[in-house]
Scaffold this active site. Structure first.
Site, mmCIF file in Angstrom:
data_model
loop_
_atom_site.group_PDB
_atom_site.id
_atom_site.type_symbol
_atom_site.label_atom_id
_atom_site.label_comp_id
_atom_site.label_asym_id
_atom_site.label_seq_id
_atom_site.Cartn_x
_atom_site.Cartn_y
_atom_site.Cartn_z
ATOM 1 N N ARG A 25 -32.105 84.358 54.219
ATOM 2 C CA ARG A 25 -32.297 85.138 52.972
ATOM 3 C C ARG A 25 -32.408 86.642 53.255
ATOM 4 O O ARG A 25 -33.241 87.336 52.639
ATOM 5 C CB ARG A 25 -33.540 84.669 52.213
ATOM 6 C CG ARG A 25 -33.402 83.312 51.552
ATOM 7 C CD ARG A 25 -32.769 83.410 50.172
ATOM 8 N NE ARG A 25 -32.483 82.085 49.651
ATOM 9 C CZ ARG A 25 -33.171 81.497 48.688
ATOM 10 N NH1 ARG A 25 -34.155 82.123 48.102
ATOM 11 N NH2 ARG A 25 -32.836 80.291 48.284
ATOM 12 N N ARG A 29 -33.742 89.492 46.913
ATOM 13 C CA ARG A 29 -34.556 90.299 45.996
ATOM 14 C C ARG A 29 -35.553 91.243 46.641
ATOM 15 O O ARG A 29 -36.076 92.124 45.971
ATOM 16 C CB ARG A 29 -35.274 89.372 45.015
ATOM 17 C CG ARG A 29 -34.332 88.810 43.972
ATOM 18 C CD ARG A 29 -34.930 87.604 43.300
ATOM 19 N NE ARG A 29 -35.114 86.542 44.285
ATOM 20 C CZ ARG A 29 -35.641 85.361 44.026
ATOM 21 N NH1 ARG A 29 -36.081 85.088 42.831
ATOM 22 N NH2 ARG A 29 -35.760 84.453 44.977
ATOM 23 N N ARG A 38 -27.569 93.230 41.517
ATOM 24 C CA ARG A 38 -27.779 91.982 40.788
ATOM 25 C C ARG A 38 -27.899 92.256 39.289
ATOM 26 O O ARG A 38 -27.361 91.523 38.471
ATOM 27 C CB ARG A 38 -29.047 91.321 41.332
ATOM 28 C CG ARG A 38 -29.657 90.239 40.522
ATOM 29 C CD ARG A 38 -29.012 88.908 40.808
ATOM 30 N NE ARG A 38 -29.863 87.835 40.348
ATOM 31 C CZ ARG A 38 -30.039 87.528 39.069
ATOM 32 N NH1 ARG A 38 -29.416 88.197 38.139
ATOM 33 N NH2 ARG A 38 -30.840 86.542 38.731
ATOM 34 N N ASP A 75 -24.528 80.247 47.446
ATOM 35 C CA ASP A 75 -25.686 79.359 47.315
ATOM 36 C C ASP A 75 -25.275 77.935 47.640
ATOM 37 O O ASP A 75 -24.118 77.546 47.423
ATOM 38 C CB ASP A 75 -26.274 79.423 45.905
ATOM 39 C CG ASP A 75 -27.698 78.867 45.891
ATOM 40 O OD1 ASP A 75 -28.624 79.619 46.253
ATOM 41 O OD2 ASP A 75 -27.863 77.677 45.587
ATOM 42 N N TYR A 151 -31.305 68.142 44.603
ATOM 43 C CA TYR A 151 -31.173 68.969 43.394
ATOM 44 C C TYR A 151 -30.307 68.271 42.348
ATOM 45 O O TYR A 151 -30.583 68.342 41.144
ATOM 46 C CB TYR A 151 -30.572 70.336 43.742
ATOM 47 C CG TYR A 151 -31.541 71.258 44.452
ATOM 48 C CD1 TYR A 151 -32.456 72.025 43.739
ATOM 49 C CD2 TYR A 151 -31.553 71.345 45.838
ATOM 50 C CE1 TYR A 151 -33.357 72.865 44.390
ATOM 51 C CE2 TYR A 151 -32.452 72.185 46.501
ATOM 52 C CZ TYR A 151 -33.349 72.937 45.772
ATOM 53 O OH TYR A 151 -34.237 73.765 46.411
HETATM 54 O O1 CP3 Z 1 -29.052 85.938 52.432
HETATM 55 C C1 CP3 Z 1 -28.796 84.708 52.514
HETATM 56 O O2 CP3 Z 1 -29.528 83.915 53.138
HETATM 57 C C2 CP3 Z 1 -27.498 84.195 51.959
HETATM 58 C C3 CP3 Z 1 -27.500 83.625 50.657
HETATM 59 C C4 CP3 Z 1 -28.295 82.375 50.317
HETATM 60 C C5 CP3 Z 1 -28.919 82.207 49.054
HETATM 61 N N1 CP3 Z 1 -29.407 80.933 48.979
HETATM 62 C C6 CP3 Z 1 -28.989 83.234 48.005
HETATM 63 C C7 CP3 Z 1 -29.927 83.077 46.872
HETATM 64 C C8 CP3 Z 1 -28.495 81.184 51.034
HETATM 65 C C9 CP3 Z 1 -28.101 80.854 52.461
HETATM 66 C C10 CP3 Z 1 -29.174 80.271 50.168
HETATM 67 C C11 CP3 Z 1 -29.516 78.879 50.553
HETATM 68 C C12 CP3 Z 1 -30.269 78.039 49.618
HETATM 69 N N2 CP3 Z 1 -30.206 78.029 48.261
HETATM 70 C C13 CP3 Z 1 -31.138 76.995 50.042
HETATM 71 C C14 CP3 Z 1 -31.412 76.576 51.464
HETATM 72 C C15 CP3 Z 1 -32.306 77.485 52.190
HETATM 73 C C16 CP3 Z 1 -33.688 77.625 51.619
HETATM 74 O O3 CP3 Z 1 -34.013 78.756 51.193
HETATM 75 O O4 CP3 Z 1 -34.418 76.646 51.599
HETATM 76 C C17 CP3 Z 1 -31.644 76.395 48.863
HETATM 77 C C18 CP3 Z 1 -32.642 75.257 48.810
HETATM 78 C C19 CP3 Z 1 -31.050 77.048 47.755
HETATM 79 C C20 CP3 Z 1 -31.214 76.721 46.309
HETATM 80 C C21 CP3 Z 1 -31.758 77.859 45.540
HETATM 81 N N3 CP3 Z 1 -31.075 79.029 45.273
HETATM 82 C C22 CP3 Z 1 -33.013 77.941 44.911
HETATM 83 C C23 CP3 Z 1 -34.074 76.864 44.967
HETATM 84 C C24 CP3 Z 1 -33.069 79.178 44.271
HETATM 85 C C25 CP3 Z 1 -34.151 79.666 43.358
HETATM 86 C C26 CP3 Z 1 -35.399 79.991 44.052
HETATM 87 C C27 CP3 Z 1 -35.453 81.443 44.338
HETATM 88 O O5 CP3 Z 1 -35.679 81.802 45.510
HETATM 89 O O6 CP3 Z 1 -35.266 82.174 43.368
HETATM 90 C C28 CP3 Z 1 -31.862 79.872 44.548
HETATM 91 C C29 CP3 Z 1 -31.506 81.230 44.096
HETATM 92 C C30 CP3 Z 1 -31.038 82.216 45.122
HETATM 93 N N4 CP3 Z 1 -30.172 81.934 46.156
HETATM 94 C C31 CP3 Z 1 -31.372 83.593 45.163
HETATM 95 C C32 CP3 Z 1 -30.671 84.139 46.259
HETATM 96 C C33 CP3 Z 1 -30.645 85.588 46.691
HETATM 97 C C34 CP3 Z 1 -32.242 84.335 44.162
HETATM 98 C C35 CP3 Z 1 -31.449 84.481 42.911
HETATM 99 C C36 CP3 Z 1 -31.630 85.772 42.175
HETATM 100 O O7 CP3 Z 1 -31.187 86.841 42.637
HETATM 101 O O8 CP3 Z 1 -32.177 85.707 41.051
#
Ligand code: CP3
Length: 344
Positions: A25, A29, A38, A75, A151
């Site tokens: 990540r 944010r 964003r 994602d 999910y």
């Molecule tokens: O920078 C990076 O790591 C690359 C991009 C990336 C994102 N999600 C962007 C993201 C990666 C590799 C992921 C993986 C991901 N997504 C996982 C596995 C790793 C982990 O963190 O456990 C999972 C379970 C998800 C599913 C997911 N995506 C959830 C549960 C959420 C919401 C929770 C949250 O943190 O808001 C997301 C949203 C998400 N994916 C965001 C980002 C930057 C936030 C969205 C936003 O900008 O509003």
């Protein structure tokens, strides 16, 4: 080849005084430049499907911290979206998916060509690789089938893991068919990312924790074995990293898989155990508790030194034990990179 990324050289067995470093990540944010972009993009999904913007976001943490690897901005839930299970992200509540109901859905998924729907993602990979310097690696990724399935089955983040485990026992064929379709689609998706320019791939199994061995073996270890073998067959030189979160000593089972080149360790894993049992067998990656990057200071530094010292004599990649949370001050990340690179 002096320019070959340090990140890739560790997979050839090289050991560095300052190991390569990137963060789960790392785009997101906690970075003001991400929040700005964003806001312009509209929804999170619009951002994921816009190759110019997604590529820009992928590069943001590289510009700011000079990290050794970029990770594709996308994602893990784009796969269900590509399969036709409608996905939305609700601010403050996380992802929501239309319910998956019957075996008919699974048969419908089998017929989907994910390469078509996910073409913008491959364009993001190509654009990003073209913009990155030769000494930086680009990591592609996907969710592991089990984590994506959780999910899909819950319609969002799982609130009741026991109910899901019971579902596995009561409805095993349904779950295994779903895992099987996701395994096939993930192979396709990751191979296409590699063909577009990804130098390595990582599989996130965030919800592998808390499963008894026979279940973990069926839903996580065996599918990851199948995916990694298929990737190695098509792209023998591309490193494959697994991040099975919360599996403790069962991490050793993943390290034995033929297609496993690297293993991400989570913050709850004892690093000494990981050094003794995984170090030198596969490239170990990560471990640091991401919350230490929120608090920062001496505690963060001491913890970082623990990983650096323990893994100083084996191929190692510095990273976190899970992703950054939005509260992390970017200055703490800059300091952490300085610590890893040996600056006082
Ligand atoms: O920078 C990076 O790591 C690359 C991009 C990336 C994102 N999600 C962007 C993201 C990666 C590799 C992921 C993986 C991901 N997504 C996982 C596995 C790793 C982990 O963190 O456990 C999972 C379970 C998800 C599913 C997911 N995506 C959830 C549960 C959420 C919401 C929770 C949250 O943190 O808001 C997301 C949203 C998400 N994916 C965001 C980002 C930057 C936030 C969205 C936003 O900008 O509003």
């Amino acid at each position: 080849m002096a320019d070959k990324p340090k990140f890739l050289r560790v997979f050839e067995g090289e050991v560095f005084d300052a190991p390569p470093v990137w963060f789960m990540r790392q785009a997101g944010r906690y970075l003001p430049e991400y929040r700005e972009l964003r806001a312009k993009a509209g929804s999170f999904l619009d951002l994921c499907y816009d190759p110019d913007l997604a590529s820009e976001v992928t590069l943001q943490p590289i510009r700011r911290f000079d990290l050794d690897a970029a990770i594709l901005f996308a994602d893990i839930l784009l796969i269900p979206d590509a399969l036709g299970q409608k996905l939305t992200f609700v601010t403050g509540e996380g992802p929501q998916l239309a319910p998956l109901v019957s075996a008919n859905d699974i048969e419908r998924y089998r017929a989907c060509d994910v390469r078509e729907h996910l073409a913008p993602v491959f364009e993001t990979v190509a654009k990003t690789r073209a913009a990155l310097s030769a000494d930086k690696a680009l990591i592609g990724f996907a969710g592991a089938p089990w984590t994506v399935a959780t999910y899909m089955l819950a319609g969002g983040p799982v609130k009741d893991p026991a109910a899901l485990r019971l579902r596995f026992y009561e409805d095993r064929k349904f779950i295994e068919d779903l895992i099987d379709v996701l395994t096939e689609k993930t192979i396709d998706y990751l191979n296409a990312q590699i063909e577009a320019g990804a130098d390595a791939v990582q599989l996130f199994d965030t919800w592998a924790s808390g499963l008894p061995w026979p279940v973990l073996d069926a839903v996580s270890v065996r599918p990851l074995d199948k995916i990694s073998r298929a990737i190695k067959k098509a792209h023998p030189e591309t490193p494959v990293i697994f991040f099975p979160k919360g599996v403790g000593e069962k991490a050793g089972e993943y390290a034995l898989l033929q297609g496993c080149d690297g293993l991400g360790i989570d913050y709850a894993m004892d690093p000494s155990w990981a050094r003794a049992n995984l170090g030198g067998r596969v490239v170990v990656q990560g471990g640091l508790d991401p919350l230490l990057t929120v608090s920062g200071g001496d505690d963060m530094e001491r913890a970082a030194q623990t990983y650096l010292k323990l893994f100083h004599d084996v191929p190692y990649i510095f990273n976190l034990g899970h992703g950054f949370t939005p509260q992390t001050p970017p200055e703490n990340v800059a300091r952490l990179v300085e610590i890893v690179r040996g600056g006082e």
